[in-house]
Every structure is written in structure tokens, then in C-alpha cells.
Design an enzyme around this catalytic site. Structure first.
Site, PDB file in Angstrom:
ATOM      1  N   SER A  29      89.005  59.959  56.443  1.00  8.88           N
ATOM      2  CA  SER A  29      90.284  58.925  56.230  1.00  8.88           C
ATOM      3  C   SER A  29      90.126  58.980  54.576  1.00  8.88           C
ATOM      4  O   SER A  29      88.967  59.138  53.975  1.00  8.88           O
ATOM      5  CB  SER A  29      90.724  57.423  57.105  1.00  8.88           C
ATOM      6  OG  SER A  29      91.825  57.251  57.001  1.00  8.88           O
ATOM      7  N   ASN A  30      91.231  58.024  54.411  1.00 13.40           N
ATOM      8  CA  ASN A  30      90.825  57.629  53.123  1.00 13.40           C
ATOM      9  C   ASN A  30      91.659  56.415  52.435  1.00 13.40           C
ATOM     10  O   ASN A  30      91.786  55.279  53.287  1.00 13.40           O
ATOM     11  CB  ASN A  30      91.818  58.854  52.201  1.00 13.40           C
ATOM     12  CG  ASN A  30      93.212  59.225  52.382  1.00 13.40           C
ATOM     13  OD1 ASN A  30      94.318  57.579  52.556  1.00 13.40           O
ATOM     14  ND2 ASN A  30      93.539  60.228  53.198  1.00 13.40           N
ATOM     15  N   GLU A  31      91.681  55.974  51.525  1.00 13.13           N
ATOM     16  CA  GLU A  31      91.954  55.090  50.832  1.00 13.13           C
ATOM     17  C   GLU A  31      92.761  54.241  50.625  1.00 13.13           C
ATOM     18  O   GLU A  31      93.692  53.400  50.333  1.00 13.13           O
ATOM     19  CB  GLU A  31      91.316  54.967  49.212  1.00 13.13           C
ATOM     20  CG  GLU A  31      89.737  54.478  49.085  1.00 13.13           C
ATOM     21  CD  GLU A  31      89.457  52.151  49.386  1.00 13.13           C
ATOM     22  OE1 GLU A  31      90.606  51.572  49.418  1.00 13.13           O
ATOM     23  OE2 GLU A  31      88.039  52.933  51.078  1.00 13.13           O
TER      24      GLU A  31
END
Ligand code: CTP
Length: 214
Positions: A29-31
Site C-alpha cells: 500500500s502507500n502513505e
């Protein structure tokens, strides 16, 4: 059509990250926090528009009056977009979509260590470009994309505008991720429309929703 008219504009907003599962407990995933997309949804509903908010996994409160559709992966998000885009007048594509997903979703935990060796290789396949996929047949619909760039921002964002068939692209630096404010540049086919330094996401959201009046 004015927002006060009987049939208000239908606006789709995508927000947050996507999550690409490797096995039942691990994912890529990402921030992204979803803050920008939720701010746009709030601003759009405040203008009287009908808003469908397609959200990846985030900790955000659903704005009152917004129809929220929760999704997990990029392919889930595409499915929701394909369902709602035909009835929409505009889309704000604020989601940070994962470009790749694991080739296989394992039914049980990935027991890589039991296979021996000191490293691990995870095979990935490319996700479709969600925005380019739906905007290819956008017709009258207004398409607002986002771009997060760490170098050559304006040139890269302008190229994405064309590639994704967008009307506008909102350029952010990496500092925008998970932040309350950011410096943003709005670009259209003619080049830079405006740049706002260190602007709150609520102010940016209101300025972006104003684009629908034109
Ligand atoms: N986007 C999308 N589908 C993807 C990737 C991105 O719809 N698979 C959308 C994003 O929501 C955003 C815009 O495209 O509105 C640009 O996203 P960005 O991640 O900056 O672009 P990419 O095309 O993924 O380019 P990069 O290689 O720089 O990550």
C-alpha cells in the site's frame, strides 16, 4: 446547471490508498491518508452537488450527505468507478492507486522463510490505469486528475494530463502525503493555471470544486 437546480451535478471523488494483498495478513500500500479526497467530497456536498466518494482503506469520517463506497484494491476501485461514472458529471481522482499487485493472492500466510535462502522475490503484475480506463470515453464529463511528483513535476504532470485524457491535473510534491497543507499547481492543456503555496487541503478542495462551475 446550478447546484441549486433540481438535479444537481453528480460528482465522483476517489480517495485514499489502495491495498494489494499478498496473503491474508500482508499487503502492499502507500502513505495516502485520504485527506484531500475527503476535503473535496465535503466541499462538493457543501455546494449542493450529489457526491459519491469511493474510498480506499482510510481513517476518515464520512462527510454528511455523501454516498461512500469503500473499496480495498485498485481493481475494486475500478469496479466502483465503472459503476458510478456513467451517471456522473465529473470525477476528482485523488486516490493514490497502487500501480502493481502481487501476481498471486496466497490463501495462507506466505511461508517464505521455510523455503530457505536469505531473500525473497515477490512477483508483481501491473494494475490498469483506472483514470485512463474510464476517461477514455468521458464524453461531457469533467476529469480532474492528481499527480505526485518528486522531480520535473510540471512536465511529468502535463504528460499525465494527456495520457489520462484529463481536463485538469493537480500537481503535488511528496510532502503533500499525509499532510494538512501542501503546495499545489493546477495544470490544464494550456499549461499552469495557478500555483498555491502551502495551502490547506480544505482551501485547495474549495478551489478545485469551483472548477465545476465553469
Ligand atoms: N491513477 C490511476 N490508476 C493508476 C495509477 C494512477 O487512476 N493505476 C491516477 C491517480 O489517481 C492520479 C493520476 O492517475 O489521479 C496520477 O497518478 P500518479 O500515481 O501520479 O501517476 P502514475 O500514472 O501512476 O505515474 P507514476 O509512474 O509517476 O506513479
Amino acid at each position: 446547471m446550478t447546484p441549486e437546480a433540481e438535479s444537481p451535478l453528480h460528482v465522483i471523488v476517489t480517495a485514499g490508498p489502495t491495498r494489494e494483498y499478498i496473503d491474508p495478513v500482508r499487503y502492499l500500500s502507500n502513505e495516502s491518508s485520504g485527506t484531500m479526497g475527503f476535503a473535496i467530497a465535503r466541499a462538493a456536498v457543501a455546494c449542493g452537488y450529489r457526491v459519491t466518494l469511493i474510498a480506499g482503506p482510510v481513517h476518515q469520517t464520512t462527510p454528511e450527505g455523501v454516498e461512500r463506497v469503500d473499496v480495498v484494491s485498485a481493481l475494486d476501485m475500478l469496479g466502483a468507478m465503472e459503476k458510478h461514472f456513467p451517471s456522473a458529471d465529473a470525477i476528482f481522482m485523488a486516490a493514490a492507486v497502487g500501480d502493481f499487485r502481487p501476481k498471486e493472492l496466497l490463501a495462507g500466510k506466505w511461508k517464505k522463510k521455510e523455503e530457505g535462502g536469505s531473500g525473497a522475490i515477490l512477483e508483481l503484475v501491473e494494475n490498469p490505469d483506472l483514470l485512463a480506463t474510464i476517461a477514455a470515453g468521458k464524453g461531457h464529463r469533467k476529469v480532474i486528475a492528481f499527480a505526485l511528483e518528486t522531480s520535473d513535476g510540471e512536465a511529468r504532470a502535463a504528460a499525465k494530463l494527456v495520457r489520462k485524457n484529463a481536463d485538469y491535473i493537480v500537481l503535488n510534491g511528496a510532502a503533500a502525503l499525509n499532510a494538512a497543507s501542501s503546495t499545489v499547481t493546477l495544470i490544464d492543456a494550456g499549461g499552469t493555471v495557478w500555483t498555491a503555496e502551502d495551502q490547506s487541503k480544505d482551501e485547495t478542495a474549495a478551489a478545485l470544486v469551483d472548477l465545476l462551475e465553469a
